[in-house]
Design an enzyme around this catalytic site. Structure first.
Site, PDB file in Angstrom:
ATOM      1  N   ARG A  88       0.828  -1.212   0.000  1.00  0.00           N
ATOM      2  CA  ARG A  88       0.000   0.000   0.000  1.00  0.00           C
ATOM      3  C   ARG A  88       0.869   1.272   0.000  1.00  0.00           C
ATOM      4  NH1 ARG A  88      -4.854  -1.280   4.322  1.00  0.00           N
ATOM      5  NH2 ARG A  88      -6.009  -2.756   3.030  1.00  0.00           N
ATOM      6  N   LYS A 127     -13.811 -14.643   6.123  1.00  0.00           N
ATOM      7  CA  LYS A 127     -14.854 -13.673   6.481  1.00  0.00           C
ATOM      8  C   LYS A 127     -16.103 -13.872   5.617  1.00  0.00           C
ATOM      9  CE  LYS A 127     -11.762  -9.971   7.959  1.00  0.00           C
ATOM     10  NZ  LYS A 127     -11.208  -8.706   7.477  1.00  0.00           N
ATOM     11  N   GLY A 181      -6.163  -8.622   1.419  1.00  0.00           N
ATOM     12  CA  GLY A 181      -4.741  -8.670   1.743  1.00  0.00           C
ATOM     13  C   GLY A 181      -4.107 -10.042   1.563  1.00  0.00           C
ATOM     14  N   GLY A 202     -12.214  -5.155   2.425  1.00  0.00           N
ATOM     15  CA  GLY A 202     -13.579  -4.759   2.768  1.00  0.00           C
ATOM     16  C   GLY A 202     -14.198  -3.714   1.847  1.00  0.00           C
TER      17      GLY A 202
END
Ligand code: 3PG
Ligand code: MG
Length: 407
Positions: free
Chosen positions: A40, A204, A357, A380
């Site tokens: 990033r 998730k 990620g 997300g």
């Protein structure tokens, strides 16, 4: 889907004071203070290049209060210096007198990194831009700047002061990374080249289920291939019995199973399930068919038949989106499902996008990132957009553009 925000090209940036919100939140090992992935940070370069004649203060976060890696941005500033051509300094203050003086002292072509914005309790609140423009953070910093630039795509799903408060009071633009990320997703959500295939896995599940519902109901996806815990939840929704460890782990995901049942009742034909799984038996990987799952502890990867079938579907697609690994790829012997998906994506000439990620990191390790059309810096935020949700930070940029044009 097209976002009407302003870009850097629409501003004269020379000698302007620019507040640049980045998301350089990085995986960090607190035991030795090492940043484990600078992806990033490197991704901020195009925007910093575009701001080479401005006076830039960087605002970002690292982790969340209470976490072991909730720390200062000093290391990040050092890596940012390696990435960009400007002189980069760091100040261990966010909005106090030292930070404000450092901003005033900036010269053309210089960058100062302010400290972790989440050190300010006000940044943890989520509210409207109008409300958050009244925080001390915004009231103290905004008057020092001519322009606010948001390049923090990976945090765009948060409605926090640094993301929605500043654009309420300052002329605002999207940075280069933000533009690239949004244009890749616009392409997926407006008119994907068909067949369009989504490969969704990872742990998730609550983030993936709304995506599956949205892309199937709006026909953005022709097929969804499920792996990881996503596959387990959907299998459970069909009444398949899982291994004891998997049943225990998913015990709390009853909402997700109910949602999966609802999705299956409408779109079952377009969801492709694994037919076999890799499991650990007597210390080594053994692949077993789905009907035998209940007899083993835990499914750790999609099986090799499934990996082959999924790869063939990917190879026949013209658009492929993947988020979340197919199994516990960090453990030796259980990486092959995830590897097969990434490699088949890298080998097609389809429009290929990955996010999250873990998957992005593993694509880097495999050396296939360059052969994918787009590797998102977000998890997300990308999933929220694919689920058809609005991103508060983007809405704030769009509203800011309307206000700026009216002037
Ligand atoms: C992320 O890595 O998910 C982003 O930096 C946003 O952080 P958050 O999930 O803690 O808000
Ligand atoms: Mg997050």
């Amino acid at each position: 889907m097209e976002f009407q925000y302003l870009t850097l090209d629409e501003f004269d940036l020379r000698d302007k004071a620019v507040l640049l919100r980045l998301d350089i939140n990085a995986p960090l090992d607190p035991s030795n203070n090492q940043i484990l992935d600078d992806g990033r940070i490197v991704a901020a370069k195009p925007t910093l290049d575009a701001l080479s004649e401005a006076r830039v203060a960087v605002l970002s976060h690292q982790s969340r209060p209470g976490m072991g890696d909730f720390t200062s941005l000093q290391l990040h500033a050092g890596l940012l210096q390696k990435t960009c051509s400007q002189r980069v300094t760091f100040i261990d203050d966010v909005m106090g007198p030292a930070a404000r003086q450092a901003v005033r002292d900036l010269k053309k072509g210089e960058v100062v990194v302010l400290d972790n914005v989440r050190f300010c309790a006000e940044e943890i609140l989520e509210d409207t831009g109008e409300k958050l423009a009244k925080t001390n953070l915004v009231k103290r910093l905004a008057p020092l700047f001519d322009i606010y630039v948001n390049d923090a795509f990976a945090t765009a799903h948060r409605s926090q002061a640094s993301l929605v408060g500043f654009p309420y009071v300052l002329p605002s633009a999207a940075g280069k990374l933000m533009e690239g990320e949004l244009s890749a997703i616009e392409k997926l959500m407006s008119n994907p080249v068909r067949p369009s295939t989504y490969v969704l896995g990872g742990a998730k599940v609550e983030d993936k289920v709304p995506v599956i519902e949205n892309i199937l109901s709006t026909r953005k996806a022709d097929r969804v291939l499920v792996g990881g815990n996503v596959a387990k939840v959907f299998l459970k929704a069909t009444g398949t019995k899982l291994g004891q460890r998997d049943e225990e782990e998913l015990g709390t995901a009853t909402d997700e199973v109910l949602k999966a049942k609802r999705i299956l009742s409408k779109y079952k034909k377009r969801i492709v399930f694994p037919t076999d799984f890799g499991t650990l038996t007597d210390g080594k990987r053994v692949d077993i068919p789905v009907r035998k799952l209940a007899k083993v502890g835990r499914a750790l990867d999609i099986g090799s038949d499934t990996a082959e079938k999924f790869s063939e579907i990917v190879a026949d697609s013209k658009t492929v989106v993947a988020s979340g690994p197919m199994g516990v790829f960090e453990e030796e012997g259980f990486e092959s499902g995830t590897k097969a998906i990434l490699e088949s994506m890298a080998n097609t000439d389809a429009f290929t996008v990955i996010g999250g990620g873990h998957l992005a990191g593993y694509a880097g390790i495999l050396g296939v990132s360059e052969r994918l059309s787009h590797v998102s810096t977000a998890g997300g935020a990308m999933l929220s957009l694919l689920a058809g949700e609005e991103l508060p930070a983007i809405t704030a940029l769009v509203e800011a553009a309307k206000r700026y044009k009216r002037k």
